[in-house]
Scaffold this active site. Structure first.
Site, PDB file in Angstrom:
ATOM      1  N   ASP A  32       0.805  -1.116   0.051  1.00  0.00           N
ATOM      2  CA  ASP A  32      -0.067   0.110   0.084  1.00  0.00           C
ATOM      3  C   ASP A  32       0.764   1.206   0.142  1.00  0.00           C
ATOM      4  OD1 ASP A  32      -2.361   1.550   0.379  1.00  0.00           O
ATOM      5  OD2 ASP A  32      -1.834   1.943   2.478  1.00  0.00           O
ATOM      6  N   THR A  38      -3.183   4.995  -3.823  1.00  0.00           N
ATOM      7  CA  THR A  38      -2.219   5.881  -3.202  1.00  0.00           C
ATOM      8  C   THR A  38      -0.755   5.653  -3.803  1.00  0.00           C
ATOM      9  OG1 THR A  38      -2.028   3.939  -1.639  1.00  0.00           O
ATOM     10  CG2 THR A  38      -3.158   5.827  -0.995  1.00  0.00           C
ATOM     11  N   THR A  39      -0.583   4.547  -4.511  1.00  0.00           N
ATOM     12  CA  THR A  39       0.786   4.440  -5.142  1.00  0.00           C
ATOM     13  C   THR A  39       0.413   5.226  -6.663  1.00  0.00           C
ATOM     14  OG1 THR A  39       0.765   2.283  -4.386  1.00  0.00           O
ATOM     15  CG2 THR A  39       2.252   2.643  -6.087  1.00  0.00           C
ATOM     16  N   ASP A  71      -8.388  -0.659   1.989  1.00  0.00           N
ATOM     17  CA  ASP A  71      -8.619  -0.050   0.578  1.00  0.00           C
ATOM     18  C   ASP A  71      -9.767  -0.361  -0.151  1.00  0.00           C
ATOM     19  OD1 ASP A  71      -6.272   0.912   1.516  1.00  0.00           O
ATOM     20  OD2 ASP A  71      -5.199   0.197  -0.238  1.00  0.00           O
TER      21      ASP A  71
END
Lengths: 550, 539
Positions: free
Chosen positions: A69, A102-103, A400
């Site tokens: 994550d 998020t990445t 997530d």
């Protein structure tokens, strides 16, 4: 040390700032900020996509985290460089706002900076670039809104299918990718159980029990929590009830001094008994009040002592003390009882109920389960797995997905993932840029190129021929923007194909938010041309640490 | 190597991450390879303790305590492994221990073998995720195959012979196999007496294990009741009480004291005498209360002073003092008594009843234990383990725990597979067969999975002193030729390969769990390509 003058002649130095203050400025500062951001991006680059890898990070205390994550990794990296910190912040913001992607947001911000680094070196004013970025972002977001496909909300089956697909896409890159059918169902079920207006994810309890395989994880349509510490007598209590009557308390049920600092002066030995009796009466009054309501499951946030435990055991009542607040909140939510801070005025109206309560062995631990709750706006996911780190990562991945599903319930618009939407945006921006006469044309084209980083990185992580795939995608999107709109990198088939049909769906909101915050971050980094960092005040920890360079 | 190394345009390095120079980083294949080496080392340590002829390990803790064990989970947890991946393996065996209780060695060996195979595939340039995908597929096939080869063993409360055989398999590798039958029987009896057959729930809290050094393993016994490591409070009290009525008290035998801070000033002799009289009166009224309700034994969670002690003796009330919380609870459950918090609450129906309470004395040492037998409720039992030294007693306890877990698992799910690695070999064959039909790269990973499964029979054969490769190929060929999936490695050298005849059973859920957990852990390790370690100062 004041500013390092770059003037060739010796001039008397004017000391403006305190000794030890580090200052850097101008274009070199901008460039070094950009390189710092790129270095951070490089670290998490490889986690993107279904073939992305995980990072193992050991912190100063020796705690181990294994994660895929982006936000978690960024947080644990403990970045101190101020410009690079903005990337950490956007990852966190994305996590808080939409929970997923998020990445990609970090990657995108980094790539934007990389593409304009050249311009900065050539002396283009950063203001021009910033304006270009903003314009490009506007265009891109508008385009996403146009393209996004809305799914019919009225059809329950359709809506559910949509949610499952969105959840599956977010799980793809995670450890649980191979079990995604199992987990998507669980996640969607869990979210559907919540109050559909509030969608408070705190109401989904996640309990982690080491042992068992991932597939042994289960969703409890109610509340489950670990057996709390119990006193002698607990084992004599009944452990299962049908339609229990539950009372939740915030009262300590223990024989103890009422006031900590009170002192009793005893004149005669016979008075002893009177005081002792008075103390016993206090607790027995409490216990009798509870019994009078007809409750047979007593839960409390505060300890339930051995005396009370045995009292309840005598009367065939189950009790658990020291239940954590969020567990108790969920019990209340599920069974309809209210936490009581006193036992006076306790009536049957304060009790809650559910279909069945029981204590059960799950793995090496005993769990209290409340199932079949009437107004269950809550549920509990019990996660199993081979190692603690493993379950932690599963939990993060599920979180997530839960966030994505929540988002998808609120806005039903979806786009295709797998780099398809990025390719389409890239094509669109390139085309729009050509009609712009100013310098911004260059910047917008740069953004268009930067967007390609997502499919490029997907290919790279999967070990495909990157150039080949990107050129193919570009060609497809250019040939017929309508027909090949959703073409992206299909990792399964190792080919370029229509990902919308393959059900790689993501909520449009995730993408919109990602582009907006990546652009913001890039603009922020570009608009800084000077860092003034004052020396740390005599921090013993910092002694001997090298000065932050420029 | 620093965590993130960057230079600015003048070639000067600058810092991005806090305490960058203290961090240590490994990336890419290098990281994966380092993990594999670490995991292999760990699994090689426990490899030799697999199977009935497996050997034990001796572990010395930092304070000099010695543990001798054959139990994978125990060995792993006592080794104090520093390496991150090693720690994961420790957790893996611990998970198996928590969930199943048995097969903790096998799971580590399997994980090690899988990683060893993965290393070869990495050398061939296959992407780690492809490898783990392949392992996942293979694991699915293997688990499905396990279901196919499993057999249901019938058991009932009266016919426990098959449960007994499974317990024996689990005990086979342990030091207690000297008294094989006896221990297996104890495990079966203990579980059956506490199991809630309807709910298929077994509460281990109701089974207590007491150990005492001295005597030999064969003296180990199952007490249908409670053993308390205490003696009667006064040496002149009777050593044996028949038809005991026990008062179980959680209050001390002394004048009640308020919990609130209190103070009593004594200024005159008269007052002092009054106090003394009060104390004696209270004692006497307490004893009277106990006697009145019909109790003839007192078990007290707290203590009482010498005065109370002699008063108790005078009134012929044997008493046990300082009984710990869990024992009190167990005693209450076993005797169907209620725990009484104060003397006023004592009444006839709150007393526990037991057939006999006797004090056991051991050997020449002056150590005693109190045994409460023929209790009203047989739900609570105590296994009383004897052995020549502390290490043996501890290991025997662990082995019994494993065996009891096996029995518990069978009560929950009564399907079994055959031991002696028969199940592994059969799965290996099945996976190999399926692999041929896969068209993508995963084929290689699946074959490797099959080879990793072969590592278990190989280790078994090796530990039993048989030629590993020959044995494996013989059993494998026989399985294919005869189509019997219960053929395994004949560790005890009886000349029979059919594990069905040798009665070597393992619960299906234990094997299934081993496969799933090991595969998932290996997948996790393969997925890591970047390690950032914060070095501590002493490194």
């Amino acid at each position: 040390m004041a500013r390092r003058g770059q003037v060739p002649m010796m001039q008397p130095q004017v000391i403006v700032l305190k000794e030890g203050t580090d200052t850097s400025q101008g274009v070199p500062q901008l460039l070094s900020n950009i390189s710092a951001c790129l270095a951070v991006c490089d670290t998490i680059r490889t986690t993107l996509g279904p073939r992305g890898m995980d990072k193992l990070i050991v912190d100063g205390q020796g705690r181990v985290t294994i994660s895929n994550d982006g936000a978690t990794i960024m947080k644990l990296l403990d970045v101190v460089q101020p410009a690079a910190r903005t990337l950490v912040d956007i990852a966190r913001a994305q996590d808080a706002e939409v929970g997923d992607g998020t990445t990609s947001v970090v990657l995108l911000a980094g790539e934007l900076l990389k593409e304009v680094k050249e311009f900065v070196e050539e002396g283009v004013s950063s203001q021009v670039i910033i304006r270009g970025f903003r314009r490009a972002a506007e265009l891109a977001i508008e385009r996403i809104r146009q393209l996004a496909v809305s799914v019919d909300r009225t059809d329950a089956a359709e809506a559910r299918a949509l949610l499952e697909k969105c959840a599956a896409t977010s799980m793809n890159s995670k450890l649980i990718g191979s079990q995604k059918e199992f987990f998507t169902k669980m996640v969607v079920d869990a979210v559907m159980r919540l109050d559909q207006d509030q969608l408070n994810e705190d109401m989904i309890g996640i309990k982690k029990i080491p042992g068992g395989a991932m597939q042994d994880s289960l969703l409890v349509d109610g509340v489950a929590f670990k057996k709390s510490f119990s006193y002698a007598g607990f084992e004599q209590q009944p452990k299962a009830f049908d339609a229990p009557r539950i009372v939740c308390l915030n009262v300590e049920l223990e024989l103890k001094a009422e006031k900590d600092n009170a002192e009793v002066r005893v004149d005669r030995v016979a008075d002893y008994q009177a005081i002792v009796d008075a103390e016993w009466k206090i607790i027995f009054d409490k216990l009798d009040a509870i019994m009078a309501t007809g409750a047979n499951v007593v839960l409390s946030r505060l300890p339930i002592g051995d005396l009370a435990t045995q009292y309840f055991a005598d009367r065939n009542v189950f009790c658990a003390g020291r239940v954590s607040k969020d567990d108790l909140d969920r019990v209340c939510e599920a069974t309809g009882c209210r936490i009581q801070s006193t036992t006076t005025d306790l009536t049957a109206a304060h009790l809650g109920t559910c279909e069945r309560f029981e204590e059960r062995q799950i793995g090496g631990q005993r769990f209290n389960l409340f199932r079949g709750c009437p107004e269950a706006k809550t549920c509990t996911i019990v996660l199993r797995g081979g190692a603690e780190q493993f379950i932690d990562e599963v939990e993060r991945s599920l979180h997530d997905s839960i966030m994505v599903v929540r988002r998808a319930i609120k806005s039903h618009a979806v786009v295709a993932g797998g780099g398809a939407i990025e390719m389409e945006l890239s094509r669109y921006l390139r085309e729009s840029a050509r009609r712009i006469e100013e310098k911004q044309q260059l910047v917008i084209t740069a953004v268009a190129k930067a967007l390609e980083v997502v499919p490029r990185q997907l290919c790279e992580n999967a070990g495909f021929d990157t150039t080949d795939f990107i050129t193919q995608l570009r060609a497809r999107h250019a040939q017929d923007p309508d027909r090949f709109r959703w073409y992206g990198v299909d990792i399964e088939e190792e080919a370029v194909s229509d990902l919308f049909e393959k059900f790689v769906w993501e909520p449009a909101l995730v993408k919109i938010n990602a582009i907006a915050s990546a652009t913001e971050a890039a603009c922020l980094v570009l608009s800084v041309d000077e860092t003034v960092s004052s020396q740390k005040s005599q921090d013993p920890m910092a002694a001997g640490r090298p000065m932050p360079g420029r | 190597m620093s965590a993130i190394y960057t230079t600015d345009e003048y070639g000067r390095p600058f810092i991005i991450v806090r305490e960058q120079d203290k961090k240590h980083r490994k990336t890419g294949i290098e990281a994966t390879k380092a993990h594999i080496v670490a995991a292999k080392t760990v699994s090689n340590i426990v490899r030799t303790s697999l199977g009935p002829r497996g050997l034990d390990k001796i572990l010395i803790s930092p304070d000099g305590d010695i543990t001798i064990s054959n139990d994978g989970a125990t060995i792993m947890s006592q080794m104090a492994i520093e390496n991150q991946i090693g720690k994961l393996l420790v957790e893996l065996s611990k998970s198996q221990d928590d969930e199943i209780g048995d097969g903790t060695t096998g799971i580590v060996v399997l994980a090690g073998a899988l990683l060893e195979q993965a290393e070869e595939l990495l050398d061939r340039g296959i992407h780690p995720i492809r490898i783990s995908d392949g392992f996942e597929r293979a694991c699915k096939i293997a688990v499905a195959h396990l279901d196919k080869v499993s057999d249901v063993i019938p058991w009932s409360k009266d016919d426990t012979s098959d449960l007994f055989k499974c317990a024996k398999t689990s005990l086979g590798s342990k030091i207690v196999n000297k008294c094989h039958d006896q221990f297996a029987q104890i495990a079966v009896d203990a579980i059956l007496s506490v199991a809630d057959l309807e709910r298929k729930d077994v509460d281990f809290e109701l089974i207590k294990m007491e150990g005492k050094v001295g005597g030999e393993l064969a003296n180990t016994s199952l007490v249908k009741g409670v053993v308390i490591d205490k003696d009667f409070s006064h040496p002149q009290m009777p050593k044996e009480i028949k038809d005991a009525k026990i008062a179980i008290l959680t209050c001390p035998f002394e004048p009640p004291k308020p919990k609130t801070k209190h103070k009593l000033d004594i200024t005159t002799v008269k007052e002092f005498e009054e106090l003394q009289k009060y104390e004696r009166d209270t004692f006497e009224s307490m004893i009277k209360q106990v006697k009145d309700c019909g109790a003839n034994v007192v078990a007290c969670q707290w203590g009482f002073d010498d005065e109370a002690n002699s008063l108790l003796l005078q009134h012929k009330l044997p008493a046990i003092r300082w009984v710990g919380g869990p024992e009190i609870e167990l005693l209450a459950i076993a005797t169907n008594g209620r725990i009484v918090p104060r003397f006023e609450d004592l009444s006839g129906e709150k007393l526990g009843s037991a057939g006999t309470i006797r004090e056991m004395t051991f050997g020449t040492t002056n150590e005693n234990m109190i045994v409460v037998e023929d209790c009203a409720n047989s739900k609570a039992v105590t296994v009383f383990v004897r052995g020549g030294n502390k290490m043996i007693v501890d290991e025997a306890k662990r082995s019994l725990h494993d065996a009891m877990c096996v029995v518990r698992n069978l009560i929950v799910d009564n399907r079994v597979v055959y031991g002696g690695a028969a199940a592994e070999i059969s799965c290996s064959i099945a996976v190999d067969k399926e692999a041929d039909q896969v068209s993508s790269i995963e084929q290689y990973a699946m074959r490797s999975f099959a080879r990793a499964l072969d590592a278990i029979p190989m280790a078994l054969a090796e530990n039993s002193g048989l030629p590993p490769i020959e044995t494996l190929s013989f059993v494998k060929s026989q399985q294919i030729k005869q189509g019997i999936t219960s053929l395994g490695v004949d560790c005890m050298d009886t000349g029979i390969n059919d594990m069905k005849e040798q009665f070597v059973f393992d619960p299906l859920i234990s094997k299934r769990q081993q496969f799933l957990l090991a595969t998932q852990l290996v997948k996790m390790i393969l997925k890591i390509d970047d390690v950032i370690v914060h070095k501590t100062d002493d490194q």
